[in-house]
Write an enzyme that holds these catalytic residues in place. Structure first.
Site, PDB file in Angstrom:
ATOM      1  N   ASP A 165       0.844  -1.191   0.000  1.00 30.45           N
ATOM      2  CA  ASP A 165       0.000   0.000   0.000  1.00 30.45           C
ATOM      3  C   ASP A 165       0.879   1.240   0.000  1.00 30.45           C
ATOM      4  O   ASP A 165       1.735   1.406   0.883  1.00 30.45           O
ATOM      5  CB  ASP A 165      -0.907  -0.003   1.227  1.00 30.45           C
ATOM      6  CG  ASP A 165      -2.035   1.012   1.094  1.00 30.45           C
ATOM      7  OD1 ASP A 165      -2.801   0.915   0.132  1.00 30.45           O
ATOM      8  OD2 ASP A 165      -2.155   1.891   1.953  1.00 30.45           O
ATOM      9  N   HIS A 219      -3.083  14.216   0.709  1.00 28.19           N
ATOM     10  CA  HIS A 219      -3.242  13.387   1.909  1.00 28.19           C
ATOM     11  C   HIS A 219      -1.989  13.452   2.770  1.00 28.19           C
ATOM     12  O   HIS A 219      -2.068  13.629   3.999  1.00 28.19           O
ATOM     13  CB  HIS A 219      -3.534  11.942   1.507  1.00 28.19           C
ATOM     14  CG  HIS A 219      -3.558  10.992   2.654  1.00 28.19           C
ATOM     15  ND1 HIS A 219      -4.492  11.062   3.674  1.00 28.19           N
ATOM     16  CD2 HIS A 219      -2.746   9.940   2.966  1.00 28.19           C
ATOM     17  CE1 HIS A 219      -4.271  10.089   4.550  1.00 28.19           C
ATOM     18  NE2 HIS A 219      -3.213   9.402   4.145  1.00 28.19           N
ATOM     19  N   GLU A 233     -10.057   4.153   4.139  1.00 31.23           N
ATOM     20  CA  GLU A 233      -9.204   4.865   3.185  1.00 31.23           C
ATOM     21  C   GLU A 233      -9.643   4.500   1.775  1.00 31.23           C
ATOM     22  O   GLU A 233      -9.605   3.325   1.389  1.00 31.23           O
ATOM     23  CB  GLU A 233      -7.725   4.502   3.372  1.00 31.23           C
ATOM     24  CG  GLU A 233      -7.130   5.053   4.657  1.00 31.23           C
ATOM     25  CD  GLU A 233      -5.626   4.889   4.740  1.00 31.23           C
ATOM     26  OE1 GLU A 233      -5.026   5.459   5.660  1.00 31.23           O
ATOM     27  OE2 GLU A 233      -5.050   4.189   3.875  1.00 31.23           O
ATOM     28  N   GLU A 247      -9.164   4.100  -1.989  1.00 31.90           N
ATOM     29  CA  GLU A 247      -7.973   3.908  -2.800  1.00 31.90           C
ATOM     30  C   GLU A 247      -8.303   3.211  -4.116  1.00 31.90           C
ATOM     31  O   GLU A 247      -9.355   2.583  -4.260  1.00 31.90           O
ATOM     32  CB  GLU A 247      -6.932   3.082  -2.030  1.00 31.90           C
ATOM     33  CG  GLU A 247      -6.616   3.634  -0.637  1.00 31.90           C
ATOM     34  CD  GLU A 247      -5.450   2.935   0.026  1.00 31.90           C
ATOM     35  OE1 GLU A 247      -4.708   2.214  -0.682  1.00 31.90           O
ATOM     36  OE2 GLU A 247      -5.273   3.111   1.247  1.00 31.90           O
ATOM     37  N   ASP A 305      -8.606   0.475   2.465  1.00 33.63           N
ATOM     38  CA  ASP A 305      -7.584   0.032   3.413  1.00 33.63           C
ATOM     39  C   ASP A 305      -7.993   0.500   4.810  1.00 33.63           C
ATOM     40  O   ASP A 305      -7.554   1.548   5.289  1.00 33.63           O
ATOM     41  CB  ASP A 305      -6.216   0.607   3.010  1.00 33.63           C
ATOM     42  CG  ASP A 305      -5.079   0.015   3.827  1.00 33.63           C
ATOM     43  OD1 ASP A 305      -5.160  -1.167   4.173  1.00 33.63           O
ATOM     44  OD2 ASP A 305      -4.116   0.742   4.103  1.00 33.63           O
ATOM     45  N   ARG A 360      -6.568   4.157  13.535  1.00 36.82           N
ATOM     46  CA  ARG A 360      -5.612   5.259  13.623  1.00 36.82           C
ATOM     47  C   ARG A 360      -4.887   5.313  14.962  1.00 36.82           C
ATOM     48  O   ARG A 360      -3.710   5.687  15.019  1.00 36.82           O
ATOM     49  CB  ARG A 360      -6.344   6.589  13.370  1.00 36.82           C
ATOM     50  CG  ARG A 360      -6.996   6.708  12.010  1.00 36.82           C
ATOM     51  CD  ARG A 360      -6.003   6.626  10.885  1.00 36.82           C
ATOM     52  NE  ARG A 360      -6.631   6.936   9.586  1.00 36.82           N
ATOM     53  CZ  ARG A 360      -6.009   6.833   8.430  1.00 36.82           C
ATOM     54  NH1 ARG A 360      -4.741   6.414   8.386  1.00 36.82           N
ATOM     55  NH2 ARG A 360      -6.638   7.118   7.291  1.00 36.82           N
ATOM     56  N   GLN A 363      -2.349   2.518  14.926  1.00 38.15           N
ATOM     57  CA  GLN A 363      -1.333   2.874  13.939  1.00 38.15           C
ATOM     58  C   GLN A 363      -0.369   3.933  14.458  1.00 38.15           C
ATOM     59  O   GLN A 363       0.857   3.813  14.297  1.00 38.15           O
ATOM     60  CB  GLN A 363      -2.012   3.377  12.664  1.00 38.15           C
ATOM     61  CG  GLN A 363      -1.049   3.823  11.571  1.00 38.15           C
ATOM     62  CD  GLN A 363      -1.779   4.462  10.388  1.00 38.15           C
ATOM     63  OE1 GLN A 363      -3.008   4.498  10.338  1.00 38.15           O
ATOM     64  NE2 GLN A 363      -1.025   4.976   9.431  1.00 38.15           N
ATOM     65  N   LYS A 416      -3.249  -1.714  10.470  1.00 37.44           N
ATOM     66  CA  LYS A 416      -3.704  -1.900   9.088  1.00 37.44           C
ATOM     67  C   LYS A 416      -3.996  -3.364   8.754  1.00 37.44           C
ATOM     68  O   LYS A 416      -4.730  -3.642   7.800  1.00 37.44           O
ATOM     69  CB  LYS A 416      -2.617  -1.409   8.123  1.00 37.44           C
ATOM     70  CG  LYS A 416      -2.281   0.067   8.230  1.00 37.44           C
ATOM     71  CD  LYS A 416      -3.245   0.900   7.417  1.00 37.44           C
ATOM     72  CE  LYS A 416      -2.753   2.326   7.272  1.00 37.44           C
ATOM     73  NZ  LYS A 416      -3.631   3.130   6.412  1.00 37.44           N
ATOM     74  N   THR A 471      -8.521  -5.394   4.709  1.00 39.52           N
ATOM     75  CA  THR A 471      -8.504  -4.550   3.522  1.00 39.52           C
ATOM     76  C   THR A 471      -9.576  -5.087   2.592  1.00 39.52           C
ATOM     77  O   THR A 471      -9.620  -6.294   2.329  1.00 39.52           O
ATOM     78  CB  THR A 471      -7.138  -4.588   2.818  1.00 39.52           C
ATOM     79  OG1 THR A 471      -6.129  -4.125   3.719  1.00 39.52           O
ATOM     80  CG2 THR A 471      -7.141  -3.721   1.574  1.00 39.52           C
ATOM     81  N   THR A 506      -4.428   6.504   0.344  1.00 39.72           N
ATOM     82  CA  THR A 506      -5.621   7.346   0.372  1.00 39.72           C
ATOM     83  C   THR A 506      -5.607   8.359  -0.771  1.00 39.72           C
ATOM     84  O   THR A 506      -4.628   9.071  -0.983  1.00 39.72           O
ATOM     85  CB  THR A 506      -5.708   8.097   1.702  1.00 39.72           C
ATOM     86  OG1 THR A 506      -5.720   7.147   2.762  1.00 39.72           O
ATOM     87  CG2 THR A 506      -6.964   8.944   1.775  1.00 39.72           C
ATOM     88  N   GLU A 555      -8.754  12.926   7.689  1.00 39.07           N
ATOM     89  CA  GLU A 555      -8.707  14.256   7.085  1.00 39.07           C
ATOM     90  C   GLU A 555     -10.042  14.985   7.189  1.00 39.07           C
ATOM     91  O   GLU A 555     -10.078  16.185   7.466  1.00 39.07           O
ATOM     92  CB  GLU A 555      -8.308  14.142   5.619  1.00 39.07           C
ATOM     93  CG  GLU A 555      -6.885  13.673   5.385  1.00 39.07           C
ATOM     94  CD  GLU A 555      -6.623  13.487   3.908  1.00 39.07           C
ATOM     95  OE1 GLU A 555      -6.254  14.467   3.234  1.00 39.07           O
ATOM     96  OE2 GLU A 555      -6.793  12.356   3.411  1.00 39.07           O
TER      97      GLU A 555
END
Length: 416
Positions: free
Chosen positions: A119, A126, A192, A194, A226, A230, A233, A246, A250, A337, A351
Site C-alpha cells: 500500500d 493526503h 481509506e 484507494e 484500506d 488510527r 497505527q 492496518k 482490507t 488514500t 482528514e
C-alpha cells in the site's frame, strides 16, 4: 457488427462494452467460475469455453483470475477482442445468450488470490494534511516524499471481497493525554478510499520492472478500502510503519477493470519537483481521470479525484521492484488514500474530521469523528471512455461490526 452490445445496458450503469471487467462468481450449489460484467448481467466465460465459443486453457472454470492473469498480455487482448465480438455481433446472440446470468442471481467472490499486498502513500494532499496534523511545526512532507513512492508491506491474508463484515480490531494504543498505553478496541477506526492494481505476469528475481513495461505485467485496476485503526497505527508507527493498525482488514471490489479499458482515462499527472531519478521516469502520461465517491451510511461525504495523485501506477511498480524483488501473479498494489486539494475531496475520516477535532455532520443529523459499530462505508468510482460514456470500477463496501469476542481477563491483565 456494431460498436454497441446487443445486451441491454441501462443508462449510467458503467458496465458497457468499453468496460468488460473480470470477476469470479458462483450460483447456489455450483462451483465458482470467471465471468465478465455487461449491463445487469454476468457473462459466464467458463460456459462459453465449454461450448467452444472462447479459447480456454483452464483459465475460466476457476475460483480466481490468477490463471488467466498469468497468461499475459497477448491472451488478455485476444480474449477481450473475442468477448467484444460475441457481445456486439448479433449473429452470436442465440449461442451466447444462454450464458448470461442476471447479477442478482449470483454471489460475487474475491476475484484474485492475493500473493503480496503493498500500500502506497501517493497523494500529496493526503500526505500534506497528515503531516500538518502530526508534525505541525515542521515541513508536512518528509524529505524523501517527493523522491520515492513511499509504501508499507501489508498482509495478503486479510484482503476481503466487498461486502465482508469488518470487525473492529483490538490493540495497544496511547492517547496524548494518557501516560501509559492501554489495550482494547480501536477508538479511531477509519476507512481509506484507494485505487489498486494487480500484477498478472511475474518478473524475474533481481531484474527491476521499468515503467515502460507496466502494461506487460499489470492485468487491471480495482477499488480498495484500506481500513485503518488510527490510534493503534499512531502508537506502533514509531519508528517503523503500520502493522496491526492496518493488518486486520482490507476490502477490494469484485470486478477487475482491464488496463486497456482505462486507456481513454489517461491524463497528465501533476508536475513532479524535483525531477525524479531515471528509473522512475515515465515516457507516457499515466495519471488517471478516475473520480471516487465515498458514502457513509448512504450519504455521500467526499468525491476524491485520482487524477491529482502525485505518484503514478507505473512509478509505483518500478519502485516496488527496483531492489530486485520479483512480481508474482496476484500481487496487489494500492495507491494509498486518494485525496484532492478541497475539503470535499478528502479520502478518509482522519482528514475529513482533522483527526477527530471537527465533527462530520451527515444529512440525517448524525455526526462522526471516526467510525462507529454498524456504520457502512461504500466507495465507488468512474472514469471516461473513448466514446464519451463512462465506465465504473464497481463498488467496495463494508459494515463495521464489534469485535466478535473480547479477550479473556488474563489477556487484559486482570484476574483469571
Amino acid at each position: 457488427m456494431t460498436d454497441e452490445s446487443w445486451v441491454p445496458v441501462p443508462a449510467g450503469s458503467g458496465f458497457g462494452i468499453e468496460n468488460l471487467p473480470y470477476g469470479v462468481f458462483a450460483r447456489p450449489g455450483e462451483l465458482p467460475r470467471v465471468g465478465v460484467a455487461i449491463g445487469e448481467m454476468v457473462l459466464d466465460l467458463a460456459g462459453l469455453a465449454a461450448v467452444g465459443l472462447l479459447d480456454d486453457r483452464r483459465w475460466f472454470a476457476s475460483g480466481s483470475l490468477n490463471g488467466f492473469m498469468a497468461a499475459g498480455r497477448p491472451a488478455w487482448q485476444a480474449t477481450r477482442a473475442r468477448i467484444t465480438r460475441l457481445l456486439t455481433d448479433p449473429a452470436h446472440r442465440s449461442e451466447v445468450e444462454p450464458h448470461l446470468i442476471p447479477l442478482p442471481q449470483v454471489e460475487l467472490l474475491r476475484p484474485i488470490e492475493v500473493a503480496d499486498f503493498v500500500d502506497f502513500y501517493s497523494s500529496i494532499h493526503h500526505a500534506a494534511n497528515a503531516g500538518q496534523m502530526f508534525r505541525p511545526h515542521t515541513n508536512p512532507l518528509t524529505p524523501n516524499w517527493r523522491r520515492i513512492p513511499v509504501a508499507y508491506h501489508g498482509r495478503a491474508g486479510t484482503v476481503y471481497v466487498s461486502g465482508t463484515p469488518i470487525f473492529r480490531p483490538w490493540g495497544q494504543r496511547r492517547e496524548e493525554h494518557e501516560p501509559e498505553p492501554t489495550y482494547g478496541p480501536s477508538r479511531r477506526l477509519d476507512f481509506e478510499a484507494e485505487i489498486g492494481f494487480v500484477a498478472g505476469v511475474p518478473s524475474v528475481p533481481g531484474y527491476p520492472v521499468p515503467t515502460s513495461a507496466f502494461r506487460d505485467h499489470v492485468f487491471g485496476f480495482l477499488l480498495v478500502n484500506d481500513w485503518s485503526a488510527r490510534d493503534i497505527q499512531l502508537w506502533e508507527s514509531r519508528p517503523l510503519g503500520p502493522f496491526l493498525g492496518k493488518s486486520f482488514a482490507t476490502s477490494i471490489s469484485p470486478w477487475v477493470v482491464p488496463v486497456e479499458a482505462l486507456e481513454a482515462a489517461r491524463v497528465t499527472p501533476p508536475a513532479q519537483a524535483p525531477p525524479v531519478l531515471p528509473y522512475l521516469h515515465c515516457d507516457e502520461p499515466w495519471g488517471l481521470d478516475i473520480t471516487l465517491e465515498i458514502e457513509l451510511n448512504g450519504h455521500v461525504i467526499s468525491r476524491p479525484p485520482f487524477a491529482s495523485m502525485y505518484w503514478t501506477p507505473p512509478q509505483q511498480l518500478a519502485h516496488a521492484t527496483v531492489g530486485g524483488a520479483p512480481l508474482r501473479t496476484g500481487d496487489l498494489f494500492a495507491s494509498g488514500t486518494v485525496s484532492g486539494p478541497e475539503p470535499g475531496q478528502r479520502g478518509c475520516l482522519l482528514e475529513l474530521t482533522w483527526n477527530g477535532a471537527e465533527e462530520l455532520v451527515l444529512p440525517d443529523g448524525t455526526a462522526r469523528t471516526f467510525l462507529e459499530d454498524g456504520d457502512t462505508v461504500t466507495i465507488r468510482a468512474h472514469a471516461p471512455t473513448a466514446s464519451g460514456a463512462r465506465l465504473t470500477l464497481g463498488e467496495v463496501t463494508g459494515t463495521v461490526r464489534p469485535s466478535p469476542s473480547a479477550p479473556s481477563p488474563a489477556v487484559l491483565g486482570g484476574a483469571p
